[in-house]
Design an enzyme around this catalytic site. Structure first.
Site, PDB file in Angstrom:
ATOM      1  N   CYS A   1     -22.290   6.353  -6.269  1.00  0.00           N
ATOM      2  CA  CYS A   1     -21.442   7.359  -6.931  1.00  0.00           C
ATOM      3  C   CYS A   1     -21.853   8.760  -6.463  1.00  0.00           C
ATOM      4  O   CYS A   1     -23.025   9.130  -6.570  1.00  0.00           O
ATOM      5  CB  CYS A   1     -21.555   7.239  -8.448  1.00  0.00           C
ATOM      6  SG  CYS A   1     -20.624   5.829  -9.064  1.00  0.00           S
TER       7      CYS A   1
ATOM      8  N   CYS B   1      18.960   9.419  14.897  1.00  0.00           N
ATOM      9  CA  CYS B   1      18.343  10.461  14.054  1.00  0.00           C
ATOM     10  C   CYS B   1      17.573  11.481  14.880  1.00  0.00           C
ATOM     11  O   CYS B   1      17.244  12.562  14.396  1.00  0.00           O
ATOM     12  CB  CYS B   1      17.424   9.830  13.012  1.00  0.00           C
ATOM     13  SG  CYS B   1      15.922   9.115  13.715  1.00  0.00           S
TER      14      CYS B   1
ATOM     15  N   CYS C   1      12.508  10.418  17.237  1.00  0.00           N
ATOM     16  CA  CYS C   1      11.610  10.004  18.327  1.00  0.00           C
ATOM     17  C   CYS C   1      11.612  11.044  19.437  1.00  0.00           C
ATOM     18  O   CYS C   1      10.555  11.380  19.990  1.00  0.00           O
ATOM     19  CB  CYS C   1      12.001   8.624  18.856  1.00  0.00           C
ATOM     20  SG  CYS C   1      13.660   8.525  19.542  1.00  0.00           S
TER      21      CYS C   1
ATOM     22  N   CYS D   1       1.689   5.925  23.518  1.00  0.00           N
ATOM     23  CA  CYS D   1       0.860   6.410  22.392  1.00  0.00           C
ATOM     24  C   CYS D   1       1.286   5.831  21.055  1.00  0.00           C
ATOM     25  O   CYS D   1       0.524   5.861  20.103  1.00  0.00           O
ATOM     26  CB  CYS D   1       0.868   7.931  22.346  1.00  0.00           C
ATOM     27  SG  CYS D   1       2.410   8.647  21.762  1.00  0.00           S
TER      28      CYS D   1
ATOM     29  N   CYS E   1       6.507   7.583  18.824  1.00  0.00           N
ATOM     30  CA  CYS E   1       7.952   7.419  18.585  1.00  0.00           C
ATOM     31  C   CYS E   1       8.218   6.236  17.658  1.00  0.00           C
ATOM     32  O   CYS E   1       9.051   6.310  16.749  1.00  0.00           O
ATOM     33  CB  CYS E   1       8.696   7.256  19.911  1.00  0.00           C
ATOM     34  SG  CYS E   1       8.075   5.882  20.906  1.00  0.00           S
TER      35      CYS E   1
HETATM   36  C1  LIG Z   1     -12.692   6.055 -12.681  1.00  0.00           C
HETATM   37  C2  LIG Z   1     -13.630   5.314 -11.768  1.00  0.00           C
HETATM   38  C3  LIG Z   1     -14.898   4.987 -12.217  1.00  0.00           C
HETATM   39  C4  LIG Z   1     -15.777   4.307 -11.375  1.00  0.00           C
HETATM   40  N1  LIG Z   1     -16.995   3.970 -11.846  1.00  0.00           N
HETATM   41  C5  LIG Z   1     -17.853   3.282 -11.053  1.00  0.00           C
HETATM   42  C6  LIG Z   1     -19.110   2.849 -11.555  1.00  0.00           C
HETATM   43  O1  LIG Z   1     -19.450   3.045 -12.724  1.00  0.00           O
HETATM   44  N2  LIG Z   1     -19.931   2.186 -10.701  1.00  0.00           N
HETATM   45  C7  LIG Z   1     -19.582   1.920  -9.398  1.00  0.00           C
HETATM   46  O2  LIG Z   1     -20.371   1.307  -8.666  1.00  0.00           O
HETATM   47  N3  LIG Z   1     -18.386   2.305  -8.913  1.00  0.00           N
HETATM   48  C8  LIG Z   1     -17.515   2.972  -9.706  1.00  0.00           C
HETATM   49  N4  LIG Z   1     -16.284   3.324  -9.220  1.00  0.00           N
HETATM   50  C9  LIG Z   1     -15.954   3.028  -7.817  1.00  0.00           C
HETATM   51  C10 LIG Z   1     -15.229   1.684  -7.664  1.00  0.00           C
HETATM   52  O3  LIG Z   1     -16.019   0.604  -8.099  1.00  0.00           O
HETATM   53  C11 LIG Z   1     -14.811   1.434  -6.193  1.00  0.00           C
HETATM   54  O4  LIG Z   1     -15.975   1.379  -5.390  1.00  0.00           O
HETATM   55  C12 LIG Z   1     -13.901   2.510  -5.647  1.00  0.00           C
HETATM   56  O5  LIG Z   1     -13.000   2.945  -6.631  1.00  0.00           O
HETATM   57  C13 LIG Z   1     -13.142   2.048  -4.395  1.00  0.00           C
HETATM   58  O6  LIG Z   1     -12.257   0.989  -4.694  1.00  0.00           O
HETATM   59  P1  LIG Z   1     -10.661   1.219  -4.924  1.00  0.00           P
HETATM   60  O7  LIG Z   1     -10.148   1.965  -3.736  1.00  0.00           O
HETATM   61  O8  LIG Z   1     -10.109  -0.158  -5.092  1.00  0.00           O
HETATM   62  O9  LIG Z   1     -10.535   2.036  -6.161  1.00  0.00           O
HETATM   63  C14 LIG Z   1     -15.377   3.977 -10.061  1.00  0.00           C
HETATM   64  C15 LIG Z   1     -14.091   4.290  -9.631  1.00  0.00           C
HETATM   65  C16 LIG Z   1     -13.218   4.939 -10.474  1.00  0.00           C
HETATM   66  C17 LIG Z   1     -11.831   5.239 -10.013  1.00  0.00           C
END
Ligand SMILES: Cc1cc2nc3c(=O)[nH]c(=O)nc-3n(C[C@H](O)[C@H](O)[C@H](O)COP(=O)(O)O)c2cc1C
Length: 419
Positions: free
Chosen positions: A135, A347, A350, A381, A384
Site C-alpha cells: 500500500c 470517416c 485513418c 505501426c 490506423c
Molecule cells: C479501497 C481499496 C482498499 C484496498 N485495501 C487494501 C488492503 O487493505 N490491503 C491490500 O493488500 N490491498 C488493498 N487494496 C489493493 C487491492 O487489493 C488490489 O491490489 C488493487 O486494487 C489492484 O486490483 P484491482 O485493479 O482489481 O482493483 C485496496 C484497494 C482498494 C481500491
C-alpha cells in the site's frame, strides 16, 4: 466441463478467482456472501494494528462515458479490532472448508509481533498469509506497506519474520511502485516466500475539482497521494507479472492482480504466468455476482479449445514476451495495413491519424470513399487500425522481406564485418 480448480502453492481453490484484500473482504458477512456467489477464495482485508481512516477515500477516473476506468483510494488497512477479524476468519473457514481463505497482514518490523500474529492467524484455520508490502499511502508514512516493498533488504527481512514462524504458505504481495519488479521479487524469494502476488496499487493523484480547486478525494479541503487500480492498470500488472514469471531466479507461483474485470483479462493473466487471480475494483463496481461471468466465460474458452484444466494455461504466452533486441527487424519482417474498402465508412480517421501522427502512407483518391495505403511506405505501426471505428475494416497483414534478423543478430553481423 473444464476443471477450473487450482492448487496454488499448496492452497486449494475451486476456481482461480479470489477477491483481493480490500473493502470487499472486510467482514465475514461479505466473504461468505462472495463464496455463495461463486468466488473461489478471498484475501482478507489487511489485518494490523488498529488504525483510524478518513473520508472521503475514493476517486474515480471516468473515461469516454465509462465509469471507474481507474480507481484511486486513500483507505488504510482494516480499522476493525483484530479479535473481530480473527473470529470471523475462523467462522468463514469452518463454514467453507473448501474455499481459499488467505489473511493479509501488515505489522511493524518487530519479529516478536510477527511471531505472535502469525500464530493467531494460523489458529483461525486460514489457508495462507499474504504480506502486504504494497500500500503506497498512509501506512507507508508509518514505515509499513510500500516502503517495505521498495527496499529489498526490508522485504527480505520482513518476509523472513513471517516465514520463520509460519506453517502455512506465505505469499508476498509486491508494490508496483518500483523501477524493476524483479528486485523486490527476488528479495521475497531470498526471505523464503512460497508465492508472490502482484500488483498492489500505483501511487497517484487522481484529479482536482475544477470548481473548488480541491484535490480528489477531498478530506475537508485537503487530499493526499493514493493507490491507483482498476482496468486502467492492467497493462502495468501484465508487464510486471510476465517479467517475474520469466525471471529464472524467481520461480515461485504468481498470483495476478490489477484491472481484472472479464474472463478475457483472466485468460491473459494466466497465459502470462498467473496461477491464481485476485479482483478488487471490478467487484466493487459490479458486485460479487460478476464472478458468474468470469467462471462461465473461462469455462467456455477452455471447452472450445479442448483444454481440460485451467492450470494448463499458466505461463503459455510468457516466453513470447522478452527483449526488444530479439524481435525481427523491419528489414526482415513487416506488417502493412490493408483497408477493406467494402466496409469503410469514409470517416477519414485513418488518413488523418497516419498523416499527422504516423508515416504519411494513407492517401485519399477523389470520388472514392475508402482511403488507400501505399504499402511500400507503411511501417506497420497499427495506428490506423486502432483509430478505425469499424471492426475488421483495416487489417494488418504480415509480409516476409528477408531472412530472420533481430537487432542482436544485426549488431553481431556488423561487428563481424568490422573485425
Ligand atoms: C479501497 C481499496 C482498499 C484496498 N485495501 C487494501 C488492503 O487493505 N490491503 C491490500 O493488500 N490491498 C488493498 N487494496 C489493493 C487491492 O487489493 C488490489 O491490489 C488493487 O486494487 C489492484 O486490483 P484491482 O485493479 O482489481 O482493483 C485496496 C484497494 C482498494 C481500491
Amino acid at each position: 466441463m473444464a476443471d477450473l480448480s487450482i492448487n496454488f502453492a499448496g492452497i486449494q481453490s475451486p476456481n482461480p478467482f479470489w477477491l483481493a484484500s480490500g473493502p470487499l473482504t472486510n467482514t465475514g458477512y461479505q466473504v461468505m456472501k462472495a463464496f455463495d456467489e461463486g468466488w473461489g477464495g478471498a484475501v482478507w482485508k489487511t489485518v494490523g494494528d488498529p488504525i483510524i481512516n478518513v473520508g472521503s477515500r475514493l476517486g474515480s477516473l471516468d473515461y469516454g462515458g465509462r465509469r471507474m476506468m481507474g480507481l484511486n483510494n486513500i483507505e488504510l488497512i482494516s480499522d476493525r479490532p483484530i479479535e473481530d477479524n480473527l473470529r470471523e476468519i475462523a467462522e468463514v473457514k469452518r463454514k467453507y472448508p473448501h474455499h481459499a481463505v488467505i489473511v493479509s497482514m501488515m505489522f511493524e518490523a518487530k519479529p516478536a509481533v510477527w511471531a505472535e500474529m502469525v500464530k493467531r492467524v494460523e489458529d483461525t484455520g486460514a489457508d495462507a498469509i499474504e504480506l502486504n508490502f504494497g500500500c503506497p499511502h498512509g501506512m507507508s508514512e508509518r514505515g509499513m506497506g510500500s516502503v517495505v516493498g521498495q527496499v529489498p533488504e526490508y522485504t527480505e527481512a520482513m518476509t523472513r519474520y513471517a516465514v520463520d514462524v509460519a506453517s502455512i504458505p506465505v505469499i508476498v504481495k509486491l508494490t508496483p511502485n518500483v523501477t524493476d519488479i524483479r528486485v523486490p521479487g527476488r528479495a521475497a524469494v531470498a526471505g523464503g516466500a512460497q508465492a508472490l502476488s502482484l500488483i498492489n496499487t500505483i501511487n497517484s493523484v487522481i484529479g482536482v475539482d475544477l470548481d473548488t480547486w480541491r484535490p480528489i478525494p477531498d478530506v475537508d479541503g485537503r487530499g493526499s497521494h493514493g493507490g491507483y487500480c482498476g482496468p486502467a492498470v492492467k497493462p502495468i500488472a501484465l508487464h510486471m507479472l510476465s517479467s517475474l514469471y520469466n525471471d529464472q531466479t524467481v520461480g515461485l507461483p504468481l498470483c495476478g492482480i490489477g484491472g481484472i474485470e472479464t474472463w478475457r483479462d483472466a485468460v491473459e493473466f494466466m497465459l502470462l504466468g498467473a496461477g491464481a487471480l485476485q479482483v478488487c475494483t471490478a467487484a466493487m463496481h459490479y458486485g460479487f455476482r460478476m464472478v458468474r461471468d468470469l467462471t462461465e466465460g473461462l469455462n467456455d474458452y477452455l471447452d472450445e479449445r479442448h483444454i481440460a484444466r485451467v492450470e494448463d494455461l499458466i505461463g503459455q504466452a510468457a516466453p513470447k514476451v522478452g527483449d526488444w533486441n530479439d524481435l525481427r527487424l523491419s528489414t526482415s519482417f513487416q506488417m502493412v495495413a490493408r483497408i477493406h474498402s467494402e466496409s469503410c465508412i469514409g470517416c477519414n480517421l485513418c488518413h488523418i491519424a497516419c498523416d499527422d501522427g504516423a508515416h504519411q502512407c494513407i492517401g485519399r483518391i477523389p470520388g472514392q470513399i475508402a482511403p488507400v495505403v501505399r504499402e511500400e511506405d507503411c511501417v506497420g505501426c497499427n495506428l490506423c487500425s486502432l483509430v478505425c471505428p469499424v471492426p475488421g475494416c483495416i487489417e494488418m497483414v504480415p509480409v516476409e522481406k528477408g531472412p530472420v534478423e533481430t537487432w542482436r543478430q544485426h549488431e553481431a553481423r556488423l561487428q563481424q564485418q568490422q573485425a
